[in-house]
Design a protein around this motif. Structure first.
Motif, PDB file in Angstrom:
ATOM      1  N   ILE A 174       0.860  -1.187   0.000  1.00 44.89           N
ATOM      2  CA  ILE A 174       0.000   0.000   0.000  1.00 44.89           C
ATOM      3  C   ILE A 174       0.890   1.230   0.000  1.00 44.89           C
ATOM      4  N   LYS A 175       0.614   2.162  -0.896  1.00 48.71           N
ATOM      5  CA  LYS A 175       1.329   3.454  -0.910  1.00 48.71           C
ATOM      6  C   LYS A 175       0.337   4.495  -1.377  1.00 48.71           C
ATOM      7  N   LYS A 176      -0.115   5.285  -0.430  1.00 44.04           N
ATOM      8  CA  LYS A 176      -1.137   6.262  -0.826  1.00 44.04           C
ATOM      9  C   LYS A 176      -0.457   7.530  -1.336  1.00 44.04           C
ATOM     10  N   ILE A 177       0.177   7.349  -2.475  1.00 42.00           N
ATOM     11  CA  ILE A 177       0.883   8.479  -3.090  1.00 42.00           C
ATOM     12  C   ILE A 177       0.445   8.537  -4.545  1.00 42.00           C
ATOM     13  N   ASP A 178       0.299   9.753  -5.084  1.00 45.33           N
ATOM     14  CA  ASP A 178      -0.019   9.885  -6.507  1.00 45.33           C
ATOM     15  C   ASP A 178       1.191   9.479  -7.338  1.00 45.33           C
ATOM     16  N   HIS A 179       0.907   8.920  -8.484  1.00 40.42           N
ATOM     17  CA  HIS A 179       1.955   8.500  -9.405  1.00 40.42           C
ATOM     18  C   HIS A 179       1.999   9.508 -10.548  1.00 40.42           C
ATOM     19  N   HIS A 180       3.197   9.781 -11.071  1.00 42.35           N
ATOM     20  CA  HIS A 180       3.302  10.844 -12.088  1.00 42.35           C
ATOM     21  C   HIS A 180       2.546  10.517 -13.366  1.00 42.35           C
ATOM     22  N   ARG A 181       2.210   9.253 -13.572  1.00 43.88           N
ATOM     23  CA  ARG A 181       1.463   8.924 -14.785  1.00 43.88           C
ATOM     24  C   ARG A 181       0.046   8.443 -14.488  1.00 43.88           C
ATOM     25  N   THR A 182      -0.138   7.731 -13.382  1.00 49.87           N
ATOM     26  CA  THR A 182      -1.476   7.180 -13.125  1.00 49.87           C
ATOM     27  C   THR A 182      -2.253   8.019 -12.111  1.00 49.87           C
ATOM     28  N   GLY A 183      -1.633   9.094 -11.658  1.00 46.79           N
ATOM     29  CA  GLY A 183      -2.328  10.002 -10.742  1.00 46.79           C
ATOM     30  C   GLY A 183      -2.745   9.315  -9.459  1.00 46.79           C
ATOM     31  N   ALA A 184      -4.030   9.523  -9.081  1.00 49.06           N
ATOM     32  CA  ALA A 184      -4.513   8.977  -7.806  1.00 49.06           C
ATOM     33  C   ALA A 184      -5.240   7.639  -7.997  1.00 49.06           C
ATOM     34  N   THR A 185      -5.086   7.045  -9.195  1.00 48.00           N
ATOM     35  CA  THR A 185      -5.809   5.803  -9.487  1.00 48.00           C
ATOM     36  C   THR A 185      -5.501   4.691  -8.484  1.00 48.00           C
ATOM     37  N   TRP A 186      -4.242   4.592  -8.089  1.00 53.50           N
ATOM     38  CA  TRP A 186      -3.828   3.439  -7.286  1.00 53.50           C
ATOM     39  C   TRP A 186      -3.411   3.827  -5.875  1.00 53.50           C
ATOM     40  N   SER A 187      -3.838   2.969  -4.939  1.00 53.08           N
ATOM     41  CA  SER A 187      -3.362   3.104  -3.564  1.00 53.08           C
ATOM     42  C   SER A 187      -2.356   2.003  -3.267  1.00 53.08           C
ATOM     43  N   ILE A 188      -2.246   1.063  -4.206  1.00 54.92           N
ATOM     44  CA  ILE A 188      -1.270  -0.026  -4.043  1.00 54.92           C
ATOM     45  C   ILE A 188      -0.388  -0.057  -5.283  1.00 54.92           C
ATOM     46  N   TYR A 189       0.854  -0.438  -5.083  1.00 54.70           N
ATOM     47  CA  TYR A 189       1.792  -0.497  -6.208  1.00 54.70           C
ATOM     48  C   TYR A 189       2.535  -1.827  -6.181  1.00 54.70           C
ATOM     49  N   PRO A 190       2.752  -2.414  -7.375  1.00 53.53           N
ATOM     50  CA  PRO A 190       3.439  -3.713  -7.434  1.00 53.53           C
ATOM     51  C   PRO A 190       4.940  -3.555  -7.204  1.00 53.53           C
ATOM     52  N   MET A 191       5.549  -4.584  -6.628  1.00 53.82           N
ATOM     53  CA  MET A 191       6.990  -4.574  -6.380  1.00 53.82           C
ATOM     54  C   MET A 191       7.750  -4.821  -7.680  1.00 53.82           C
ATOM     55  N   TYR A 192       9.011  -4.402  -7.678  1.00 46.25           N
ATOM     56  CA  TYR A 192       9.867  -4.572  -8.850  1.00 46.25           C
ATOM     57  C   TYR A 192       9.925  -6.033  -9.309  1.00 46.25           C
ATOM     58  N   ASP A 193      10.140  -6.953  -8.347  1.00 47.97           N
ATOM     59  CA  ASP A 193      10.318  -8.363  -8.719  1.00 47.97           C
ATOM     60  C   ASP A 193       9.060  -8.986  -9.317  1.00 47.97           C
ATOM     61  N   PHE A 194       7.930  -8.383  -9.059  1.00 42.78           N
ATOM     62  CA  PHE A 194       6.678  -8.876  -9.638  1.00 42.78           C
ATOM     63  C   PHE A 194       6.448  -8.180 -10.986  1.00 42.78           C
ATOM     64  N   THR A 195       6.702  -6.902 -11.030  1.00 46.70           N
ATOM     65  CA  THR A 195       6.435  -6.086 -12.213  1.00 46.70           C
ATOM     66  C   THR A 195       7.344  -6.436 -13.381  1.00 46.70           C
ATOM     67  N   HIS A 196       8.623  -6.620 -13.048  1.00 51.02           N
ATOM     68  CA  HIS A 196       9.603  -6.735 -14.129  1.00 51.02           C
ATOM     69  C   HIS A 196       9.370  -7.937 -15.046  1.00 51.02           C
ATOM     70  N   PRO A 197       9.246  -9.154 -14.499  1.00 53.45           N
ATOM     71  CA  PRO A 197       9.002 -10.294 -15.388  1.00 53.45           C
ATOM     72  C   PRO A 197       7.680 -10.164 -16.143  1.00 53.45           C
ATOM     73  N   LEU A 198       6.663  -9.610 -15.482  1.00 56.36           N
ATOM     74  CA  LEU A 198       5.371  -9.466 -16.166  1.00 56.36           C
ATOM     75  C   LEU A 198       5.487  -8.470 -17.312  1.00 56.36           C
ATOM     76  N   SER A 199       6.201  -7.369 -17.088  1.00 55.85           N
ATOM     77  CA  SER A 199       6.389  -6.383 -18.158  1.00 55.85           C
ATOM     78  C   SER A 199       7.131  -7.020 -19.326  1.00 55.85           C
ATOM     79  N   ASP A 200       8.170  -7.788 -19.008  1.00 49.09           N
ATOM     80  CA  ASP A 200       8.916  -8.480 -20.070  1.00 49.09           C
ATOM     81  C   ASP A 200       7.984  -9.402 -20.855  1.00 49.09           C
ATOM     82  N   ALA A 201       7.165 -10.144 -20.136  1.00 53.35           N
ATOM     83  CA  ALA A 201       6.276 -11.100 -20.809  1.00 53.35           C
ATOM     84  C   ALA A 201       5.245 -10.384 -21.674  1.00 53.35           C
TER      85      ALA A 201
END
Ligand code: ATP
Ligand code: MG
Length: 564
Positions: free
Chosen positions: A198-225
């Protein structure tokens, strides 16, 4: 220390061999796809240049594609300025990723859906342990981890909580989503790693859409795939993360199966490359910014006058391997000198001027000599330089009482003025012990640098015509750190900052043709080094020149010393 590769056909590196095998066995039906995945939390440095060059040249070599993907999973740290600078630097190095520009944040919804799928399959759970407790439960290399009391929460309960996390119903740190893998795995990364926090911070691209953010180790392989990356190349410290990378890909339900390969990162002596440390140098004002010419950042090196070709050549010479080593900075300097020698425009500038008066030269005459712009490149042409009765030369090019083997100007001695005439010193004028005028005669027969009697002179000096010369400021640089491994001695890299890493010389005089020089042009001020116009601090009234590096080649010296 790394030995530069010998000339001739380059042996294939281990990643090239892997790719060629994959192509031969039909594993890449849609072509080879690599990616460069910077986190936009700082400017790129010379280490990144290695990864960029590797990924883009592999794609080029095997008719594939290289993606640029911003790994923007941490909303707290990322800034637009960094994204712009990263793009500028990659383009400057000469690589193009278009139209393959992606952001990990573009995949947040998809990554979220995959997390729900894992929950439903019993492969992920919401944990209410604190970060500190999770650390304690994880165990160590010697001790297995312990299972969290929440590990066997029902899928329904997990889903409900995960959705509440997404909907902002819980505070930062109260829950995380973890993969349910193996708390006894010898690999700590496999002991139920965190997937979402959980990170209740705005993101520079997704704004206030998300209150949770995925970890690098989860995001990276999925982005590659998602991007159908075939060869996901990273540095060795991710080797232990590979089993997790494979687990994520395998359980994602995505069709494409990327593979991760690790090589050893570029380390350079006398510098730091961690973005955290570079940011500290900037924030605490130890340097003038990310693009300070002393920084190992690509923007700093560009401003200093490095060529992208020299950087690419350097990183290629350092090779792609799994062995960890540190490369000597002298090799980088050597690559740069080799390139600059071929392309730098030769000009004359006097850093510490003293007046020379040619007493037998007419008062109002101005002669324009042709000066070649680059002896290494005849296509570089010539320019006109003015010669007149009053000149300026370097103060250190004159000695009142010289030793026998001193070949520069001295009373009664003759030297050549580059591109012009031979002159002989007749007498000097001093004021308060300081030489104010050096009086000379010139030999009209020596026009252009030789005489009918083929008289030889040993010394050649650079000079400028006093009334035509242009004022400029020159900045000389030394290493930013005076220790090979900054911080090794005391534990703090700041202790090794070289207090004399910049020397500003005001009152320099350059030949008048410098007024047309633009930032990005490569110059040599004869006998004083390679230079470029500073793109930030120069003004039309006062051009500022950065010395890229002196002419002397310490790598050549080092090679001799080492006998290689
Ligand atoms: P730092 O440790 O300086 O913060 P990083 O590795 O976290 O750097 P990223 O923006 O994640 O920075 O790096 C993007 C890519 O560049 C990664 O694939 C990383 O492996 C690679 N890279 C970073 N530093 C080096 C280096 N010194 N040599 C080779 N590749 C590097
Ligand atoms: Mg990183």
């Amino acid at each position: 220390m790394v030995n530069p590769a010998n000339s001739g056909e380059k042996p294939k590196n281990f990643i090239e061999r892997i790719i060629e095998n994959d192509i031969a066995s039909g594993n890449t039906p849609s072509g080879v796809i690599t990616r460069f995945p910077p986190e936009p939390n700082g400017y790129l440095h010379i280490g990144h240049a290695k990864s960029i060059t590797l990924n883009f040249t592999l794609a080029e070599k095997y008719n594939g594609t290289c993606h640029l993907r911003f790994d923007d999973t941490n909303p707290a740290k990322e800034e637009l300025e960094y994204i712009e600078s990263i793009k500028r630097d990659i383009s400057w190095l000469g690589f193009s990723w278009q139209p393959h520009e992606y952001f990990a944040s573009d995949y947040f919804a998809l990554i979220y859906d995959i997390a729900e799928k894992l929950i439903l399959e019993g492969k992920a759970y919401v944990d209410s342990l604190s970060a500190e407790e999770i650390r304690q439960y994880r165990g160590t290399l010697k001790e297995p981890g312990r299972e969290s009391p929440d590990r066997n929460r029902s899928a329904d309960e997990n889903l409900r909580l995960f959705r509440e996390m997404r909907d902002g119903k819980h505070h930062d740190g109260t829950y995380v989503l973890r993969a349910k893998i193996d708390m006894k795995s010898p690999n700590l990364n496999m002991r139920d790693p965190t997937l979402f926090r959980i990170k209740k911070i705005d993101h520079h691209r997704t704004g206030a859409t998300w209150s949770i953010y995925p970890m690098y180790d989860f995001t990276h392989p999925l982005s590659d795939a998602v991007e159908h990356v075939t060869h996901s190349i990273c540095t060795l410290e991710f080797e232990d993360h590979r089993p997790l990378y494979d687990w994520v890909v395998e359980n994602s339900g995505l069709e494409s199966v990327p593979h991760q390969y690790e090589f050893s990162r570029l380390n350079l002596n006398y510098t730091v490359m961690s973005k955290r440390l570079l940011l500290q140098l900037v924030k605490e004002g130890h340097v003038a910014g990310w693009d300070d010419p002393r920084m190992p950042t690509l923007s700093g090196m560009r401003r200093r006058g490095y060529t992208p070709e020299a950087i690419r050549n350097f990183v290629e010479l350092t090779g792609v391997a799994k062995t960890v080593g540190t490369v000597d900075h002298a090799l980088l300097d050597h690559c740069l000198r080799e390139d600059l020698n071929l392309r730098a425009k030769r000009l004359m500038a006097v850093l510490d001027p003293v007046t020379v008066i040619i007493d037998n030269y007419p008062e109002d005459t101005v002669e324009w000599f042709d000066a070649e712009n680059n002896p290494e490149d005849s296509s570089a042409g010539t320019r006109k330089i003015p010669f007149s009765r009053e000149l300026l030369i370097e103060r250190e090019d004159f000695m009142e009482n010289p030793p026998r083997k001193y070949f520069r100007l001295a009373p009664g001695r003759e030297i050549r003025l580059k591109h012009a005439y031979y002159i002989t010193c007749t007498h000097i004028v001093k004021h308060n012990d300081q030489i104010t005028e050096i009086h000379c005669t010139y030999d009209p027969e020596s026009r252009g640098g030789s005489t009918p009697d083929e008289r030889k002179v040993r010394g050649t000096s650079h000079w400028v015509s006093a009334k035509h010369a242009v004022d400029c400021e020159i900045r000389l640089y030394d290493r930013l750190f005076s220790a090979e491994v900054p911080g090794e001695r005391t534990g703090s890299f700041l202790d090794d900052i070289n207090p004399d890493s910049i020397k500003v010389i005001a009152g320099c005089k350059a030949e008048n043709s410098i007024v047309s020089i633009q930032p990005g042009e490569y110059l040599q001020f004869m006998r004083t080094g390679y230079f470029c116009l500073d793109a930030v601090d120069s003004t039309p009234e006062l051009p500022v020149f950065n010395r890229t590096l002196p002419l002397r080649d310490s790598w050549e010296k080092l090679k001799k010393k080492l006998g290689i």
